[in-house]
Design a protein around this motif. Structure first.
Motif, PDB file in Angstrom:
ATOM      1  N   ASP A  63      -7.360   2.859  -0.052  1.00 44.67           N
ATOM      2  CA  ASP A  63      -7.158   4.239   0.417  1.00 44.67           C
ATOM      3  C   ASP A  63      -8.067   4.630   1.580  1.00 44.67           C
ATOM      4  OD1 ASP A  63      -5.180   4.857  -1.572  1.00 44.67           O
ATOM      5  OD2 ASP A  63      -6.801   4.929  -3.038  1.00 44.67           O
ATOM      6  N   GLU A 113       1.176   1.443   0.743  1.00 42.52           N
ATOM      7  CA  GLU A 113       2.572   1.530   0.303  1.00 42.52           C
ATOM      8  C   GLU A 113       3.165   0.139   0.098  1.00 42.52           C
ATOM      9  OE1 GLU A 113       4.350   3.857   3.367  1.00 42.52           O
ATOM     10  OE2 GLU A 113       3.692   5.782   2.530  1.00 42.52           O
ATOM     11  N   LYS A 114       2.779  -0.809   0.955  1.00 44.09           N
ATOM     12  CA  LYS A 114       3.263  -2.183   0.806  1.00 44.09           C
ATOM     13  C   LYS A 114       2.737  -2.804  -0.496  1.00 44.09           C
ATOM     14  CE  LYS A 114       3.649  -3.071   5.774  1.00 44.09           C
ATOM     15  NZ  LYS A 114       3.100  -3.828   6.938  1.00 44.09           N
ATOM     16  N   LYS A 148      -2.417   3.884   5.157  1.00 40.71           N
ATOM     17  CA  LYS A 148      -1.361   4.423   4.304  1.00 40.71           C
ATOM     18  C   LYS A 148      -0.204   3.445   4.145  1.00 40.71           C
ATOM     19  CE  LYS A 148       1.748   8.365   3.722  1.00 40.71           C
ATOM     20  NZ  LYS A 148       2.218   9.658   4.279  1.00 40.71           N
ATOM     21  N   SER A 149       0.257   2.864   5.246  1.00 43.10           N
ATOM     22  CA  SER A 149       1.387   1.931   5.174  1.00 43.10           C
ATOM     23  C   SER A 149       1.020   0.683   4.390  1.00 43.10           C
ATOM     24  CB  SER A 149       1.862   1.558   6.580  1.00 43.10           C
ATOM     25  OG  SER A 149       0.842   0.887   7.302  1.00 43.10           O
ATOM     26  N   ASN A 185       5.911  -2.358  -7.882  1.00 48.36           N
ATOM     27  CA  ASN A 185       7.244  -1.859  -8.244  1.00 48.36           C
ATOM     28  C   ASN A 185       8.228  -3.014  -8.455  1.00 48.36           C
ATOM     29  OD1 ASN A 185       6.181   0.692  -7.895  1.00 48.36           O
ATOM     30  ND2 ASN A 185       7.081   1.001  -5.873  1.00 48.36           N
ATOM     31  N   GLN A 219       1.902  -1.142  -3.168  1.00 45.85           N
ATOM     32  CA  GLN A 219       2.593  -0.476  -4.266  1.00 45.85           C
ATOM     33  C   GLN A 219       3.991  -1.050  -4.463  1.00 45.85           C
ATOM     34  OE1 GLN A 219       1.408   1.886  -6.544  1.00 45.85           O
ATOM     35  NE2 GLN A 219       3.330   1.240  -7.484  1.00 45.85           N
ATOM     36  N   SER A 220       4.631  -1.440  -3.363  1.00 47.63           N
ATOM     37  CA  SER A 220       5.980  -2.002  -3.477  1.00 47.63           C
ATOM     38  C   SER A 220       5.967  -3.303  -4.275  1.00 47.63           C
ATOM     39  CB  SER A 220       6.575  -2.243  -2.084  1.00 47.63           C
ATOM     40  OG  SER A 220       5.928  -3.311  -1.417  1.00 47.63           O
ATOM     41  N   SER A 230       9.068   4.844 -10.432  1.00 52.70           N
ATOM     42  CA  SER A 230       8.145   5.642 -11.243  1.00 52.70           C
ATOM     43  C   SER A 230       8.524   5.616 -12.719  1.00 52.70           C
ATOM     44  CB  SER A 230       8.116   7.087 -10.736  1.00 52.70           C
ATOM     45  OG  SER A 230       9.405   7.662 -10.773  1.00 52.70           O
TER      46      SER A 230
END
Length: 256
Positions: free
Chosen positions: A143, A152-153, A148-149, A159, A155-156, A173
């Protein structure tokens, strides 16, 4: 200097090339003398030099070079130490790039063997071969400004593993909630708050001097949160990347 097993890192700060040259030569002389006294030699080929700082400061040291016994030490723009890749601007992008490649290999392996695993083994695979890489040193690189990007990668990847394990038409989620997995941003937030709590209790490594000194600088008034530290407001992008700033900001969010 920080020592870990047979690895050593020497830190010096300076505002001019001359100051840095004098400081490094002085410390290198001490180290070289210790090695000589103990019948050891410095492996210059494995010794690396990296200058870190703001873009403006680094521009003043473009031609800086260091030698040891007539051999020039390689200057690096980034290097890996204890599993974390640092770069000259402390952007952490090289580290996350390496992490994404590693996670890509893990996901590729998981996709090839997924059909042979039951649900419990799939979760064990994730907990043992994926999550430790996502958690490792995330209180340092996670963080940070301008990432930010990259976050997000990462986090993907969580997921993708979650959806693969929990088959069904659910959102990311919902899948994480069904598996009782905390999103990576939540895990990083929890780790930072735990680090501050441990630091307030005094349970923190000795070499975190700047962190400890910041935690001691509470405002001193007899208020409900008077024991909490005052956080200096960083004025530069380099200052915003100092770990304890984000740590204390995260901890403050928990306080009512």
């Amino acid at each position: 200097m920080i020592l870990y097993a047979d690895d050593a890192v020497l830190f010096c700060d300076a505002s001019t090339c001359q100051e840095l040259q004098i400081a490094l030569e002085r410390e290198f002389t001490k180290i070289r003398n210790w090695y000589t006294d103990n019948r050891l030699t410095i492996n210059v080929k494995k010794t690396k030099l990296m200058l870190a700082g703001s873009k403006r400061m680094l521009s003043l040291f473009e031609d800086f070079a260091l030698q040891s016994n007539g051999t020039q030490i390689d200057r690096m723009q980034s290097f890996k130490y204890l599993g974390v890749t640092k770069d000259a601007k402390w952007s952490w992008k090289p580290h996350i790039s390496n992490l994404l490649k590693k996670l890509g290999h893990r996901l590729s392996l998981f996709n090839r063997i997924f059909h042979m695993l039951d649900n419990r083994t799939c979760i064990t695979f994730y907990n043992g071969l994926v999550l430790p890489h996502l958690d490792y040193a995330d209180t340092v690189w996670g963080d940070q400004p301008g990432l930010k990007s990259e976050m997000e990668k990462l986090q993907s990847f969580q997921n993708k593993f979650a959806k693969k394990i929990k088959l069904g038409k659910m959102s990311s989620s919902e899948t994480l909630k069904c598996l009782n997995w905390l999103p990576l941003a939540g895990r990083r937030f929890s780790h930072r708050c735990t680090a501050v709590e441990n630091a307030i209790k005094g349970d923190i490594p000795q070499h975190f001097e700047s962190f400890k000194s910041t935690l001691r600088s509470s405002h001193g008034y007899n208020t409900r949160h008077g024991y909490l530290p005052r956080l200096p407001k960083p004025k530069t992008e380099c200052g915003k990347r100092v770990s304890y700033c984000l740590h204390i900001l995260s901890f403050d969010i928990l306080m009512p």
